[in-house]
Motif scaffolding. Sequence first.
Motif, mmCIF file in Angstrom:
data_model
loop_
_atom_site.group_PDB
_atom_site.id
_atom_site.type_symbol
_atom_site.label_atom_id
_atom_site.label_comp_id
_atom_site.label_asym_id
_atom_site.label_seq_id
_atom_site.Cartn_x
_atom_site.Cartn_y
_atom_site.Cartn_z
ATOM 1 N N ARG A 49 -90.866 62.042 -11.426
ATOM 2 C CA ARG A 49 -90.883 63.460 -11.082
ATOM 3 C C ARG A 49 -89.479 63.981 -10.827
ATOM 4 N NH1 ARG A 49 -95.720 65.713 -10.490
ATOM 5 N NH2 ARG A 49 -97.432 64.233 -10.662
ATOM 6 N N CYS A 50 -89.335 65.272 -11.044
ATOM 7 C CA CYS A 50 -88.041 65.919 -10.836
ATOM 8 C C CYS A 50 -87.730 65.924 -9.339
ATOM 9 C CB CYS A 50 -88.106 67.343 -11.394
ATOM 10 S SG CYS A 50 -86.711 68.363 -10.932
ATOM 11 N N ILE A 51 -86.495 65.544 -8.987
ATOM 12 C CA ILE A 51 -86.119 65.468 -7.574
ATOM 13 C C ILE A 51 -86.146 66.855 -6.943
ATOM 14 C CG2 ILE A 51 -84.299 64.740 -5.965
ATOM 15 C CD1 ILE A 51 -83.234 62.924 -8.168
ATOM 16 N N GLU A 52 -85.851 67.874 -7.760
ATOM 17 C CA GLU A 52 -85.754 69.212 -7.195
ATOM 18 C C GLU A 52 -87.087 69.953 -7.114
ATOM 19 O OE1 GLU A 52 -81.742 70.968 -8.668
ATOM 20 O OE2 GLU A 52 -82.231 69.085 -9.658
ATOM 21 N N CYS A 53 -87.765 70.111 -8.273
ATOM 22 C CA CYS A 53 -88.975 70.941 -8.243
ATOM 23 C C CYS A 53 -90.251 70.115 -8.089
ATOM 24 C CB CYS A 53 -89.049 71.823 -9.491
ATOM 25 S SG CYS A 53 -89.447 70.908 -10.990
ATOM 26 N N LYS A 54 -90.118 68.799 -8.098
ATOM 27 C CA LYS A 54 -91.244 67.870 -7.897
ATOM 28 C C LYS A 54 -92.288 67.865 -9.026
ATOM 29 C CE LYS A 54 -89.467 67.175 -3.748
ATOM 30 N NZ LYS A 54 -88.217 66.424 -3.858
ATOM 31 N N TRP A 62 -85.066 64.192 -17.247
ATOM 32 C CA TRP A 62 -84.963 65.557 -17.751
ATOM 33 C C TRP A 62 -86.142 66.409 -17.308
ATOM 34 C CZ3 TRP A 62 -80.612 67.064 -20.205
ATOM 35 C CH2 TRP A 62 -80.601 68.353 -20.737
ATOM 36 N N CYS A 63 -85.837 67.487 -16.573
ATOM 37 C CA CYS A 63 -86.866 68.456 -16.191
ATOM 38 C C CYS A 63 -86.559 69.739 -16.952
ATOM 39 C CB CYS A 63 -86.840 68.697 -14.683
ATOM 40 S SG CYS A 63 -87.861 70.090 -14.170
ATOM 41 N N GLN A 64 -87.463 70.089 -17.864
ATOM 42 C CA GLN A 64 -87.185 71.257 -18.711
ATOM 43 C C GLN A 64 -87.026 72.525 -17.870
ATOM 44 O OE1 GLN A 64 -90.329 72.702 -21.171
ATOM 45 N NE2 GLN A 64 -88.938 73.638 -22.643
ATOM 46 N N THR A 65 -87.902 72.699 -16.874
ATOM 47 C CA THR A 65 -87.865 73.913 -16.060
ATOM 48 C C THR A 65 -86.507 74.068 -15.371
ATOM 49 O OG1 THR A 65 -90.159 73.350 -15.586
ATOM 50 C CG2 THR A 65 -89.230 75.207 -14.380
ATOM 51 N N CYS A 66 -86.077 73.007 -14.676
ATOM 52 C CA CYS A 66 -84.818 73.099 -13.925
ATOM 53 C C CYS A 66 -83.613 73.188 -14.859
ATOM 54 C CB CYS A 66 -84.659 71.905 -12.981
ATOM 55 S SG CYS A 66 -85.868 71.921 -11.649
ATOM 56 N N ASN A 67 -83.620 72.358 -15.907
ATOM 57 C CA ASN A 67 -82.436 72.345 -16.773
ATOM 58 C C ASN A 67 -82.291 73.625 -17.588
ATOM 59 O OD1 ASN A 67 -81.563 69.936 -15.828
ATOM 60 N ND2 ASN A 67 -82.450 68.709 -17.477
HETATM 61 ZN ZN LIG Z 1 -87.403 70.334 -11.930
#
Ligand SMILES: [Zn+2]
Length: 337
Positions: A49-54, A62-67
């Motif tokens: 899971r993405c560390i930021e948005c979970k 790679w998190c598409q939303t955050c990147n």
């Molecule tokens: Zn994210």
Amino acid sequence: MEQSSIEEQKYGKCMECKKLGKLMRTSILGPSILCQICDSNLKAQKFGRCIECKQENTGHNWCQTCNSKRFQNDFNNWTSGNDDIDKFIQNTQLSAWDSYQLLEWIPYDKFSKVKYIAKGGFGQIYKATWKDGYIFHWDVSKNQWKRFSEKSNKFVALKSLNKSQKITYEFINEITSHIKVFSFKSLDQIIRCYGISQDPDTKEYIMVMQYANKGSLRNYLNEKNKKIYNEYKKNKYYETNLDLNLQIWGYKVGILRNISIGLRRIHDKGLIHRDLHSGNIVCNKDLSRITDMGLCRPVNYKELETMENSVYGVLPYLAPEILRGQDYTEASDIYSF
Ligand SMILES: [Zn+2]
Ligand SMILES: [Zn+2]
């Protein structure tokens, strides 16, 4: 660009949970085989899971939303000087669900030791050093992109297209074909495109490509044959039962296999290469890769009226039906192979 838009869905039976429902058009295991829930679960399993948005990551680190937000915030800080090219690069950055799907605008001064290598089909090819390397993932602790370049190979190939200022369509088409086909499945078969740059003197746009350190297929075969033969003599293999021809054919079969897998990846994406010949196969390490996808077109592509009857390619590799004026097909690609 219709690349990897995760929202588009199709109705059918999910391969994982076997339930009928909406299937993801692009999902982790392939197009239209997983429902959204199974796709999320598999992504979480595979990428964490993405560390930021979970949310579950969409690719390796790679998190598409955050990147995509990070890229968007940077849109005002660069321009290629051409609206179409800007939009094109921006689209790849917003829709990338793993690092290998994005393109960057790379200012020419990021390159050093630029050296002319060869004239390609439609322009010149240069070798250059790109110290920074390509974007790998977001480094949370340093709050910047983590970049990657191999210690042993910091080179890239710069490919200029003659008159690329005018022929943006062909330029963009060639790059689109590379990123469409390039994926983790075809890491070893297709040459990757990292981004676009511009020659400050000629103002021509440049494709920044993965550098094939063993050169063209022909060059590679010559060197490899020599190497095998020398080892054969040095180690006195002729006193054993080791068959020299068998060794040579052994690695050649490997090369052929890799090219055929690459061609299949191209066809899997609904494209036809249309210009496959030994000059468009290059070798990196001991792997043969397909490049020069400038003439790649969708299977059902219809030539413009004015381009009717235009035949291109290298004569010995052209299927006979092409010479009779028929359309390029997957079969004509296989003939070239
Ligand atoms: Zn994210
Ligand atoms: Zn499911």
